[in-house]
Write a protein that holds these residues in place. Sequence first.
Motif, PDB file in Angstrom:
ATOM      1  N   TYR A   5      61.213  37.729  33.121  1.00  0.00           N
ATOM      2  CA  TYR A   5      60.158  38.654  33.526  1.00  0.00           C
ATOM      3  C   TYR A   5      59.510  39.194  32.253  1.00  0.00           C
ATOM      4  N   ASN A   6      58.277  38.848  32.014  1.00  0.00           N
ATOM      5  CA  ASN A   6      57.542  39.419  30.893  1.00  0.00           C
ATOM      6  C   ASN A   6      56.805  40.654  31.392  1.00  0.00           C
ATOM      7  N   LEU A   7      57.122  41.805  30.806  1.00  0.00           N
ATOM      8  CA  LEU A   7      56.642  43.089  31.312  1.00  0.00           C
ATOM      9  C   LEU A   7      55.475  43.622  30.498  1.00  0.00           C
ATOM     10  N   ARG A   8      54.632  44.402  31.172  1.00  0.00           N
ATOM     11  CA  ARG A   8      53.550  45.120  30.511  1.00  0.00           C
ATOM     12  C   ARG A   8      53.661  46.594  30.880  1.00  0.00           C
ATOM     13  N   ALA A   9      53.832  47.428  29.855  1.00  0.00           N
ATOM     14  CA  ALA A   9      54.000  48.869  30.070  1.00  0.00           C
ATOM     15  C   ALA A   9      53.027  49.611  29.167  1.00  0.00           C
ATOM     16  N   SER A  10      52.967  50.922  29.318  1.00  0.00           N
ATOM     17  CA  SER A  10      52.062  51.745  28.527  1.00  0.00           C
ATOM     18  C   SER A  10      52.850  52.802  27.769  1.00  0.00           C
ATOM     19  N   ASN A  11      52.399  53.094  26.543  1.00  0.00           N
ATOM     20  CA  ASN A  11      53.116  54.106  25.752  1.00  0.00           C
ATOM     21  C   ASN A  11      52.594  55.516  26.022  1.00  0.00           C
ATOM     22  N   ASN A  12      51.700  55.670  26.975  1.00  0.00           N
ATOM     23  CA  ASN A  12      51.274  57.017  27.362  1.00  0.00           C
ATOM     24  C   ASN A  12      51.526  57.251  28.851  1.00  0.00           C
ATOM     25  N   ARG A 135      54.241  46.417  35.097  1.00  0.00           N
ATOM     26  CA  ARG A 135      53.978  45.234  35.907  1.00  0.00           C
ATOM     27  C   ARG A 135      54.534  43.985  35.231  1.00  0.00           C
ATOM     28  N   VAL A 136      54.746  42.962  36.037  1.00  0.00           N
ATOM     29  CA  VAL A 136      55.286  41.693  35.550  1.00  0.00           C
ATOM     30  C   VAL A 136      54.149  40.685  35.467  1.00  0.00           C
ATOM     31  N   ASP A 137      54.017  40.031  34.324  1.00  0.00           N
ATOM     32  CA  ASP A 137      52.981  39.009  34.175  1.00  0.00           C
ATOM     33  C   ASP A 137      53.144  37.935  35.248  1.00  0.00           C
ATOM     34  N   GLY A 138      52.029  37.606  35.882  1.00  0.00           N
ATOM     35  CA  GLY A 138      52.052  36.549  36.886  1.00  0.00           C
ATOM     36  C   GLY A 138      52.370  37.011  38.283  1.00  0.00           C
ATOM     37  N   GLU A 139      52.731  38.285  38.450  1.00  0.00           N
ATOM     38  CA  GLU A 139      53.027  38.797  39.782  1.00  0.00           C
ATOM     39  C   GLU A 139      51.878  39.642  40.292  1.00  0.00           C
ATOM     40  N   THR A 140      51.669  39.568  41.593  1.00  0.00           N
ATOM     41  CA  THR A 140      50.669  40.405  42.241  1.00  0.00           C
ATOM     42  C   THR A 140      51.356  41.242  43.296  1.00  0.00           C
ATOM     43  N   SER A 141      50.654  42.244  43.778  1.00  0.00           N
ATOM     44  CA  SER A 141      51.232  43.122  44.786  1.00  0.00           C
ATOM     45  C   SER A 141      51.506  42.348  46.061  1.00  0.00           C
ATOM     46  N   SER A 142      52.633  42.646  46.706  1.00  0.00           N
ATOM     47  CA  SER A 142      52.972  41.995  47.971  1.00  0.00           C
ATOM     48  C   SER A 142      52.356  42.716  49.165  1.00  0.00           C
ATOM     49  N   GLN A 143      51.711  43.832  48.913  1.00  0.00           N
ATOM     50  CA  GLN A 143      51.107  44.581  50.000  1.00  0.00           C
ATOM     51  C   GLN A 143      49.811  43.913  50.447  1.00  0.00           C
ATOM     52  N   PRO A 144      49.606  43.748  51.766  1.00  0.00           N
ATOM     53  CA  PRO A 144      48.361  43.140  52.229  1.00  0.00           C
ATOM     54  C   PRO A 144      47.160  44.025  51.920  1.00  0.00           C
ATOM     55  N   VAL A 145      46.057  43.411  51.578  1.00  0.00           N
ATOM     56  CA  VAL A 145      44.837  44.144  51.257  1.00  0.00           C
ATOM     57  C   VAL A 145      43.897  44.083  52.450  1.00  0.00           C
ATOM     58  N   THR A 146      43.458  45.244  52.933  1.00  0.00           N
ATOM     59  CA  THR A 146      42.542  45.294  54.059  1.00  0.00           C
ATOM     60  C   THR A 146      41.135  44.959  53.594  1.00  0.00           C
ATOM     61  N   LEU A 147      40.507  44.007  54.268  1.00  0.00           N
ATOM     62  CA  LEU A 147      39.149  43.624  53.891  1.00  0.00           C
ATOM     63  C   LEU A 147      38.150  44.686  54.327  1.00  0.00           C
ATOM     64  N   PRO A 148      37.139  44.965  53.509  1.00  0.00           N
ATOM     65  CA  PRO A 148      36.053  45.831  53.957  1.00  0.00           C
ATOM     66  C   PRO A 148      35.394  45.221  55.192  1.00  0.00           C
ATOM     67  N   LEU A 149      34.753  46.057  56.003  1.00  0.00           N
ATOM     68  CA  LEU A 149      34.132  45.559  57.224  1.00  0.00           C
ATOM     69  C   LEU A 149      33.128  44.451  56.939  1.00  0.00           C
ATOM     70  N   SER A 150      32.379  44.605  55.848  1.00  0.00           N
ATOM     71  CA  SER A 150      31.371  43.602  55.519  1.00  0.00           C
ATOM     72  C   SER A 150      32.025  42.245  55.255  1.00  0.00           C
ATOM     73  N   LEU A 151      33.168  42.253  54.577  1.00  0.00           N
ATOM     74  CA  LEU A 151      33.855  41.001  54.293  1.00  0.00           C
ATOM     75  C   LEU A 151      34.549  40.454  55.537  1.00  0.00           C
ATOM     76  N   THR A 152      35.051  41.355  56.381  1.00  0.00           N
ATOM     77  CA  THR A 152      35.684  40.921  57.621  1.00  0.00           C
ATOM     78  C   THR A 152      34.692  40.155  58.480  1.00  0.00           C
ATOM     79  N   ALA A 153      33.469  40.694  58.575  1.00  0.00           N
ATOM     80  CA  ALA A 153      32.418  40.032  59.344  1.00  0.00           C
ATOM     81  C   ALA A 153      32.073  38.680  58.727  1.00  0.00           C
ATOM     82  N   ALA A 154      32.056  38.633  57.411  1.00  0.00           N
ATOM     83  CA  ALA A 154      31.727  37.387  56.722  1.00  0.00           C
ATOM     84  C   ALA A 154      32.787  36.323  56.985  1.00  0.00           C
ATOM     85  N   VAL A 155      34.062  36.747  56.971  1.00  0.00           N
ATOM     86  CA  VAL A 155      35.146  35.808  57.244  1.00  0.00           C
ATOM     87  C   VAL A 155      35.055  35.287  58.677  1.00  0.00           C
TER      88      VAL A 155
END
Length: 221
Positions: A5-12, A135-155
Amino acid sequence: MTTTYNLRASNNSTFRWTRDLSQWAAVYNVDAATIRMQARASPLASSPVVYEWCSNNSTGGQIAFNIEPNICTFLAPLSDMLRMSKPLYYDCRLEFENGAAVVVFAGRISWTAGLTRASADGAAIGTSGIGDTVRVDGETSSQPVTLPLSLTAAVAAAQAAAASVTASSLAAQIAALPIAEREALFQSLIASAKVYSGSGPAPVPTGEAFINDSNYMVVAE
């Protein structure tokens, strides 16, 4: 079984990183072990330890392990993170009373520099009320992202268009068949359909086929 796991953190920012140890808990008694994570400026084990997180610590870098979901949380106060700047090499291991040690994961920690300072930047480690700041390099959040209404209609429009194209494509393929093959396909469809006969209206459910006065008909949906 060591994972990188390659990590990215902040010193502040307060250091907070959670990791699911279920794959290791299935093999080792993690709750009975001391969990230790050490970071060095060099990958050589003989180089000095720059920082350490440990499940036995009451101050500094701490590790909290929740046995029920096998979740491990690595914590460090902002005051300790302020001096971090160069990349560090680290590993995390389980240490048992019989002297055995098992490395479970390792990697690098890269630091993002920040400048914000406040008189309250003390030893708080943020055990609750905040999410992960690492955060871990190469990982994304596992939480589902709700599409905006405009994008939902487009899909939805794109899906409808795709269905229309599929239907049109099928019709075009049938139309391109030789007459003999089209007739054979037509006869096979009639043979597989639910058939009703008679001279009056047939009580057919929507979308089914029937024969009425020797004529093949389909009730539209």
